[in-house]
Design an enzyme around this catalytic site. Structure first.
Site, mmCIF file in Angstrom:
data_model
loop_
_atom_site.group_PDB
_atom_site.id
_atom_site.type_symbol
_atom_site.label_atom_id
_atom_site.label_comp_id
_atom_site.label_asym_id
_atom_site.label_seq_id
_atom_site.Cartn_x
_atom_site.Cartn_y
_atom_site.Cartn_z
ATOM 1 N N LYS A 122 0.868 -1.195 0.000
ATOM 2 C CA LYS A 122 0.000 0.000 0.000
ATOM 3 C C LYS A 122 0.902 1.241 0.000
ATOM 4 O O LYS A 122 1.441 1.641 1.038
ATOM 5 C CB LYS A 122 -0.910 -0.079 1.232
ATOM 6 C CG LYS A 122 -1.381 1.227 1.845
ATOM 7 C CD LYS A 122 -2.349 2.001 0.995
ATOM 8 C CE LYS A 122 -2.623 3.365 1.625
ATOM 9 N NZ LYS A 122 -2.000 4.460 0.874
ATOM 10 N N GLY A 132 6.488 6.145 7.738
ATOM 11 C CA GLY A 132 5.634 7.315 7.598
ATOM 12 C C GLY A 132 5.653 8.149 8.858
ATOM 13 O O GLY A 132 6.633 8.135 9.617
ATOM 14 N N SER A 133 4.553 8.823 9.101
ATOM 15 C CA SER A 133 4.494 9.782 10.212
ATOM 16 C C SER A 133 4.381 9.067 11.563
ATOM 17 O O SER A 133 3.949 7.914 11.644
ATOM 18 C CB SER A 133 3.281 10.689 10.022
ATOM 19 O OG SER A 133 2.105 9.904 10.077
ATOM 20 N N ASN A 134 4.714 9.794 12.616
ATOM 21 C CA ASN A 134 4.598 9.235 13.968
ATOM 22 C C ASN A 134 3.148 8.955 14.334
ATOM 23 O O ASN A 134 2.854 7.958 15.000
ATOM 24 C CB ASN A 134 5.199 10.200 14.982
ATOM 25 C CG ASN A 134 6.696 10.121 14.953
ATOM 26 O OD1 ASN A 134 7.308 10.469 13.952
ATOM 27 N ND2 ASN A 134 7.295 9.617 16.007
ATOM 28 N N GLY A 189 2.216 5.775 12.525
ATOM 29 C CA GLY A 189 3.087 4.696 12.997
ATOM 30 C C GLY A 189 2.683 4.215 14.386
ATOM 31 O O GLY A 189 2.630 3.007 14.649
ATOM 32 N N GLU A 220 9.163 2.846 10.854
ATOM 33 C CA GLU A 220 10.186 3.887 10.686
ATOM 34 C C GLU A 220 9.442 5.206 10.581
ATOM 35 O O GLU A 220 8.570 5.362 9.728
ATOM 36 C CB GLU A 220 10.999 3.641 9.409
ATOM 37 C CG GLU A 220 11.916 2.450 9.468
ATOM 38 C CD GLU A 220 13.056 2.612 10.461
ATOM 39 O OE1 GLU A 220 13.270 3.717 10.988
ATOM 40 O OE2 GLU A 220 13.725 1.603 10.734
ATOM 41 N N CYS A 233 13.316 11.920 5.898
ATOM 42 C CA CYS A 233 13.340 11.638 7.334
ATOM 43 C C CYS A 233 14.731 11.902 7.885
ATOM 44 O O CYS A 233 14.904 12.182 9.064
ATOM 45 C CB CYS A 233 12.916 10.204 7.594
ATOM 46 S SG CYS A 233 13.900 9.018 6.675
ATOM 47 N N GLU A 256 9.002 17.955 13.823
ATOM 48 C CA GLU A 256 9.419 17.717 12.443
ATOM 49 C C GLU A 256 8.611 18.602 11.487
ATOM 50 O O GLU A 256 7.382 18.618 11.541
ATOM 51 C CB GLU A 256 9.188 16.242 12.075
ATOM 52 C CG GLU A 256 9.686 15.902 10.682
ATOM 53 C CD GLU A 256 9.387 14.453 10.282
ATOM 54 O OE1 GLU A 256 8.243 14.005 10.487
ATOM 55 O OE2 GLU A 256 10.295 13.785 9.756
HETATM 56 P P1 NAP Z 1 1.870 9.210 6.545
HETATM 57 O O1 NAP Z 1 0.837 10.252 6.372
HETATM 58 O O2 NAP Z 1 2.008 8.584 7.885
HETATM 59 O O3 NAP Z 1 1.563 8.097 5.442
HETATM 60 C C1 NAP Z 1 2.379 6.967 5.291
HETATM 61 C C2 NAP Z 1 1.553 5.838 4.691
HETATM 62 O O4 NAP Z 1 0.562 5.431 5.629
HETATM 63 C C3 NAP Z 1 0.792 6.238 3.424
HETATM 64 O O5 NAP Z 1 0.771 5.152 2.531
HETATM 65 C C4 NAP Z 1 -0.600 6.515 3.964
HETATM 66 O O6 NAP Z 1 -1.629 6.400 2.995
HETATM 67 C C5 NAP Z 1 -0.717 5.423 4.997
HETATM 68 N N1 NAP Z 1 -1.766 5.631 5.998
HETATM 69 C C6 NAP Z 1 -2.441 6.769 6.303
HETATM 70 N N2 NAP Z 1 -3.340 6.526 7.289
HETATM 71 C C7 NAP Z 1 -3.213 5.216 7.616
HETATM 72 C C8 NAP Z 1 -3.850 4.363 8.566
HETATM 73 N N3 NAP Z 1 -4.786 4.809 9.395
HETATM 74 N N4 NAP Z 1 -3.486 3.065 8.616
HETATM 75 C C9 NAP Z 1 -2.525 2.572 7.800
HETATM 76 N N5 NAP Z 1 -1.881 3.349 6.877
HETATM 77 C C10 NAP Z 1 -2.222 4.643 6.793
HETATM 78 O O7 NAP Z 1 3.337 9.745 6.154
HETATM 79 P P2 NAP Z 1 3.761 10.547 4.849
HETATM 80 O O8 NAP Z 1 3.219 11.931 4.963
HETATM 81 O O9 NAP Z 1 3.443 9.749 3.635
HETATM 82 O O10 NAP Z 1 5.357 10.562 4.990
HETATM 83 C C11 NAP Z 1 6.055 11.511 5.713
HETATM 84 C C12 NAP Z 1 6.537 10.953 7.034
HETATM 85 O O11 NAP Z 1 7.300 9.765 6.806
HETATM 86 C C13 NAP Z 1 7.487 11.876 7.773
HETATM 87 O O12 NAP Z 1 7.143 11.932 9.137
HETATM 88 C C14 NAP Z 1 8.847 11.232 7.591
HETATM 89 O O13 NAP Z 1 9.782 11.545 8.593
HETATM 90 C C15 NAP Z 1 8.494 9.799 7.585
HETATM 91 N N6 NAP Z 1 9.550 8.996 6.964
HETATM 92 C C16 NAP Z 1 10.337 8.220 7.756
HETATM 93 C C17 NAP Z 1 11.372 7.466 7.215
HETATM 94 C C18 NAP Z 1 12.254 6.608 8.077
HETATM 95 O O14 NAP Z 1 12.875 5.691 7.540
HETATM 96 N N7 NAP Z 1 12.343 6.851 9.368
HETATM 97 C C19 NAP Z 1 11.589 7.503 5.833
HETATM 98 C C20 NAP Z 1 10.774 8.307 5.051
HETATM 99 C C21 NAP Z 1 9.745 9.042 5.627
HETATM 100 P P3 NAP Z 1 -2.217 7.695 2.251
HETATM 101 O O15 NAP Z 1 -1.097 8.267 1.457
HETATM 102 O O16 NAP Z 1 -3.320 7.159 1.433
HETATM 103 O O17 NAP Z 1 -2.677 8.635 3.337
#
Ligand code: NAP
Length: 503
Positions: free
Chosen positions: A185, A238-240, A243, A260, A294, A395
């Protein structure tokens, strides 16, 4: 100069879900539209989003495919992955261009991400020949002790938009080589690239049902990807906020999960540092990928003795960064990925001003002429940032750098560690003793000495501490082991009828 790819408006692709080896429409009523963040009039792709019924169909297909995929030998699985890597090398430029159009990062960064993702797939393909356990001497004579590794079953892989190729690659490749079937996904903002990646695995000969793609809203179908009893492990980046939610659900179910999450990574520039070297590292770390990493450098800690000089050098260099369309070879920094991320960037700039930090440069959205239809913001630097302020602690995920100063090493470490996150960090100095102290005392999963906070390599673990991550590290052996169950075998070949095991 604009490369030919931007002069021609690409056709709008109609995308599909990939379930059980077939490309099919999603069942939801929601249309997902992928647009170019540098010019939001340009629609790249459309699709009907998936919903829970599609996820269930994907899990059915994966369940059907699992026994045969599990029985396929790891070297044979590795050969399919290697074929995928070879195809990706052929399609590398095409996919990099698609990445720049869909995600916004500049073309050299997109090519770099492609190279990294392909290398990861190659590395995990090779693990097909090494997917063994260990053999240890037994306390008992004529007994053999060894371990084997087995796939967990069906796993969910949920990925963000900022590294739309490399992050899926570093999760999907180890899951597949270990013999799992995958429900993938990706983030809704980058569907075209996800489809291109899955197509490569299909073309490489991956059997139907082994890798399934569900493109749809995470909030609408996220829970089922984590709660469905046939899902045996979840790998999320993804986001905290999301996560933590996923971690809680998996914890309650008692299944393995890796999350992560965010970062707020410090770079410390010491008084004896090579300032030109540090300058390049800070520019790359803070403003590369528009700060949407990130691992981005988002906090800068300067030794007071060089702070003013370094900031002067930094401002001169930042003024040279050309913001613009990532396809333009002159562009040094692309747009924010979408309107929502742009708004977050601008909100944090206002927060920084209100908190009393000194705006040194940037701070504005760019809207005129070539910027009129994109999500562009200037590279922004705040000095004198209070370590207790939101700008230091939270962040942003954009090109906004917070600066503070330290007059001794303990203060620098205190500033670096004053964060809910602990993903990565950098220390620039020629003093080996201090550098080694830094590696020992800093709270982070990854430490860069005299190099920027960004980066990772296939053969070493990637991940963070504190709020940056929970669960096993990714990439390397650790990333592979997350997708396996271990079995310990006790083999008694004494031939004696008397039980020999006293433990
Ligand atoms: P996000 O909003 O948390 O989304 C990540 C993924 O989760 C997307 O595929 C999203 O789908 C999905 N998602 C949303 N709601 C969900 C739920 N209730 N249950 C399961 N999955 C769900 O994060 P983002 O905005 O895409 O990415 C940015 C964040 O990622 C930042 O905080 C960044 O620091 C972090 N990041 C961390 C790393 C690491 O390795 N530590 C690497 C890269 C990025 P939709 O797109 O359809 O909402």
């Amino acid at each position: 100069m604009i490369t030919p790819a931007t002069n021609t408006t690409p056709e709008v692709s109609i995308l599909k879900q990939y379930i059980g080896g077939k490309w099919v429409d999603g069942s939801s009523s929601r249309e997902i539209i992928s647009t170019n963040p540098a010019d939001n009039r340009q629609i790249l792709a459309k699709l009907t989003g998936a919903d829970k019924t599609d996820v269930l169909r994907a899990i059915d297909a994966a369940s059907k495919a699992f026994p045969a995929w599990k029985a396929t030998t790891p070297p044979a699985r590795g050969r399919i992955l290697m074929k995928a890597a070879l195809l990706l090398r052929e399609r590398k430029e095409e996919l990099a261009r698609l990445m720049t159009l869909e995600q916004g990062k500049i073309l050299p960064e997109a090519l770099g991400e492609m190279e990294k993702g392909i290398t990861l797939i190659e590395w995990f393909a090779g693990e097909g020949l090494r997917l063994g356990g260990i053999t240890q001497p037994s306390e008992l004579a004529k007994n053999l002790l060894y371990t084997t590794r087995h796939p967990r079953g069906i796993v969910s892989i949920i990925t963000p938009w900022n590294f739309p190729f490399a992050i899926p690659a570093w999760k999907i490749a180890p899951a597949l080589i270990a013999g799992n079937c995958v429900i993938f996904k990706p983030a809704s903002l980058v569907p075209a690239l996800a489809v291109a990646l899955v197509k490569v695995f299909e073309d490489a000969g991956l059997p139907p049902g082994v890798l399934n793609l569900v493109l749809g809203s995470g909030s609408a179908m996220g829970d089922i990807l984590v709660e469905e009893p046939r899902i045996k492990a979840v790998s999320f980046t993804g986001s905290n906020e999301i996560g933590k939610r996923i971690h809680t659900i998996c914890g309650a179910r008692g299944i393995p999960v890796v999350c992560e999450m965010g970062g707020k990574n410090p770079a410390v520039i010491w008084e004896d540092a090579d300032l030109e070297l540090a300058l390049g590292g800070v520019i790359k770390g803070a403003f590369g990928s528009t700060g949407q990493r990130c691992t981005a450098t988002s906090r800068l800690i300067l030794h007071v003795a060089i702070a003013d000089k370094f900031l002067k050098m930094l401002l001169t260099e930042v003024a040279k960064i050309k913001v613009g369309n990532g396809m333009d070879t002159a562009t040094g920094m692309g747009p924010a990925v979408d309107e929502s991320q742009l708004k977050t960037n601008l909100d944090y700039i206002e927060i920084g001003k209100k908190e009393g930090a000194k705006l040194l440069c940037g701070g504005n959205r760019l809207t005129k002429d070539e910027y009129a239809h994109g999500w562009f913001v200037e590279p922004t630097i705040f000095d004198g940032v209070n370590p207790k302020s939101r700008l230091w602690q939270e962040e942003v995920f954009g090109p906004v750098l917070a600066v503070a100063r330290a007059d001794d090493f303990d203060k620098a470490i205190e500033l670096a560690n004053d964060s809910p996150f602990g993903l990565t960090c950098a220390f620039y100095s020629r003093d080996l003793t201090l550098a080694m102290r830094f590696t020992q005392e800093v709270e982070a999963g990854m430490v860069h000495l005299n190099s920027p906070t960004i980066g990772g390599e296939a053969q070493v673990p990637f991940g963070g501490v504190k709020g940056s991550g929970v669960g096993e590290r990714e990439m390397a052996k650790e990333g592979l082991h997350f997708f396996t169950e271990q079995k310990t075998v006790f083999l008694d070949y004494t031939g004696s009828r008397r039980a020999s095991n006293l433990y």
